[in-house]
Enzyme design. Sequence first.
Site, short mmCIF file in Angstrom:
data_model
loop_
_atom_site.label_atom_id
_atom_site.label_comp_id
_atom_site.label_asym_id
_atom_site.label_seq_id
_atom_site.Cartn_x
_atom_site.Cartn_y
_atom_site.Cartn_z
N ALA A 10 54.95 40.56 52.08
CA ALA A 10 54.04 39.99 53.26
C ALA A 10 53.98 38.54 52.87
CB ALA A 10 52.74 40.50 53.24
N ARG A 32 54.05 46.42 45.67
CA ARG A 32 53.70 47.68 45.60
C ARG A 32 54.15 48.41 46.43
NH1 ARG A 32 47.41 46.11 44.64
NH2 ARG A 32 48.29 44.89 46.52
N TYR A 147 37.66 34.26 42.38
CA TYR A 147 39.07 34.00 43.04
C TYR A 147 39.47 32.37 42.53
CZ TYR A 147 42.92 32.69 46.11
OH TYR A 147 43.99 32.34 46.58
#
Length: 249
Positions: A10, A32, A147
């Site tokens: 992606a 994955r 993050y």
Amino acid sequence: MIVFVTGATAGFGTEIARKFLKDGATVIGTGRRKDRLSKVAQELGPSFHGISFDVGKRSEVEAAIASLPAELAAVDVLVNNAGGAVGLDPGPSADLDDWDAMVDSNVKGVMYCTRLLLPGMVERKRGHIINIGSTAGEWPYPGGNVYCGVKAFVRQFSLSLRSDLLGTGVRVTDVEPGLAGGTEFSQVRFKGDEKKAAAVYKGARALTPEDIADTVHWVATRPAHVNVNVIQVMPTDQALGPLAVHRTS
Ligand code: NDP
Ligand code: 8X3
């Protein structure tokens, strides 16, 4: 040139793969989701080789890299792109599973892929590790907590590796994008909530995956004696915010 791009199913990863393929490289792309990997492989053609594994699981990374056929094993450029944010909750109420997931992909994934591919690069006296950090690694924001922390790790790990690799001919770069649309980043962060994801980009002209692919390709194609340490890229429609002050009156 052999380029190993993690998270090629992606967003940035697919475009980074496409950009290097156009330049005649052979690309190993990972992710994955096997179905997505097959679709990307179909779209990008025979010089794209997909391998499915979870970058946060050490045994899977070891098995995947050990399984590379001889003709693909001498990786020239590793792009540690797989990762992202999960959740935007403040520290006191954030979900520890979200925090674990971010450490697994953005920290452990970068560590494992780097450690396993680096010895070959040093042996061949050439190679380039390109890590996808973020403006979040330098500029904190509410709900960014882990993050921001993992992307700060990516920056410091990149710079520290440069010291380890001095004299080996192997380069390391941290590419730090700001707001970028056209990827699954916000869908993943907001766990499929399309409304919240769309609001992130509303009314602003964000960076595109092509912009980031261009940047990655540019740093990889500087002459061998040039190392871009850190490159931070924001859309023109984004700037650094003011520091917050809590006022009681
Ligand atoms: P996307 O969500 O579109 O793509 C993320 C990619 O990473 C997917 O291919 C996904 O594949 C893969 N991935 C995620 N977790 C794992 C895992 N545990 N194991 C293997 N693969 C994994 O996001 P972007 O393209 O936007 O982001 C790419 C990178 O850029 C990330 O590191 C992100 O933090 C960073 N970044 C993004 C910005 C943005 O605004 N979009 C800005 C700054 C940095 P799969 O699900 O198939 O495993
Ligand atoms: C992605 C950019 O600002 O959403 O790393 O953290 S931000």
